[in-house]
Design an enzyme around this catalytic site. Structure first.
Site, mmCIF file in Angstrom:
data_model
loop_
_atom_site.group_PDB
_atom_site.id
_atom_site.type_symbol
_atom_site.label_atom_id
_atom_site.label_comp_id
_atom_site.label_asym_id
_atom_site.label_seq_id
_atom_site.Cartn_x
_atom_site.Cartn_y
_atom_site.Cartn_z
ATOM 1 N N CYS A 100 17.751 -24.832 -16.642
ATOM 2 C CA CYS A 100 17.627 -25.150 -15.404
ATOM 3 C C CYS A 100 16.287 -25.759 -15.208
ATOM 4 C CB CYS A 100 18.354 -24.761 -14.299
ATOM 5 S SG CYS A 100 18.672 -25.719 -12.884
ATOM 6 N N HIS A 189 23.824 -23.831 -16.336
ATOM 7 C CA HIS A 189 23.713 -22.546 -16.273
ATOM 8 C C HIS A 189 24.655 -21.741 -17.184
ATOM 9 C CE1 HIS A 189 20.429 -22.062 -13.119
ATOM 10 N NE2 HIS A 189 20.950 -23.252 -12.524
ATOM 11 N N GLU A 191 24.328 -18.757 -17.765
ATOM 12 C CA GLU A 191 24.374 -17.388 -17.560
ATOM 13 C C GLU A 191 25.185 -17.063 -16.151
ATOM 14 O OE1 GLU A 191 21.061 -18.980 -14.906
ATOM 15 O OE2 GLU A 191 22.062 -19.504 -16.929
#
Length: 245
Positions: A100, A189, A191
């Protein structure tokens, strides 16, 4: 843990109380996704001025740059210092994975152009299109379409000539890029859990960054769409730990 590989997370955002309580902070989120047995993982809170020293950089096998509430096109002192660090890591051919904000600041450090996304905020689960000509796809046997969680209002406008665009979406022209064999940026993202995203939507709403009508639209999208976190994890691990062609 001695003898294994060493990695560092360059954390560019403050942990919310919720993420600290539920996930042991964003460092905990990344370690949960990327750490494997025998490795050492450290965190440097670069947004607070905590950077690895020059002598310590060489000890690491790879670095991960996190997301941030700050603009990667800004010139805050810590952002300028991070740009210099990334240029140094590039010259050393160190593995760097940018997520990001990390994706954007990495592109900027390499000579690309970044700024506000022309089409505005992108929040929710979005399908990414991978380049069919990419060797990366062939080596990991990944699907050509892959959903990921997005939460950004900035984007990479233009990459340096030596960089390769690996993926794009209907909203963002440069979703994933690779620079040599040692640097890769991912706009989304990999994660994030949906829980983290929903918490973040509430925070953005409270701070008047987004409107209630938009927040409701995003929540509806998140309810019916699932990010393929396992496939993104495989891609991140493959790049960071040298398992790609």
């Amino acid at each position: 843990m001695g003898g294994g590989k060493r990695f560092a997370v360059l954390q560019c955002a403050e942990d919310s109380d919720y993420v600290k309580k539920m996930y042991e902070g964003y460092f905990g989120v990344f370690v949960g996704m990327l750490a494997e047995g025998g490795e050492t993982w450290d965190v440097y809170r670069v947004a607070a001025g905590d950077f690895p020293n020059d002598e310590g950089i060489d000890a690491y096998d790879g670095f991960v740059i996190t997301g941030s509430c700050n603009d990667a096109h800004g010139n805050d002192p810590w952002i300028c210092k991070l740009l210099n660090l990334l240029k140094k890591l590039d010259s050393m051919k160190k593995k760097v994975l940018g997520i990001c904000f990390g994706h954007q600041i990495l592109a900027r450090a390499l000579g690309g152009r970044i700024g506000r996304a022309i089409s505005g905020w992108d929040i929710g689960v979005r399908t990414i299109h991978f380049s069919p000509s990419s060797k990366l796809l062939a080596s990991l046997k990944m699907p050509k379409l892959l959903p990921i969680i997005e939460c950004h209002q900035d984007e990479v406008w233009e990459l340096p000539s030596k960089a390769e665009v690996l993926a794009w979406s209907s909203k963002t022209g440069i979703e994933v890029f690779r620079y040599g064999d040692h640097m890769m940026g991912i706009q989304g993202h990999p994660e994030y859990t949906k829980d983290i995203l929903l918490h973040l939507i509430d925070r953005l709403l409270q701070r008047n960054f987004i409107k209630e009508s938009f927040a409701e639209e995003v929540r509806a999208n998140v309810e019916v769409c699932e990010p393929d976190r396992d496939a993104w994890k495989k891609l991140c691990l493959g790049f960071l730990k040298g398992r790609l062609l």
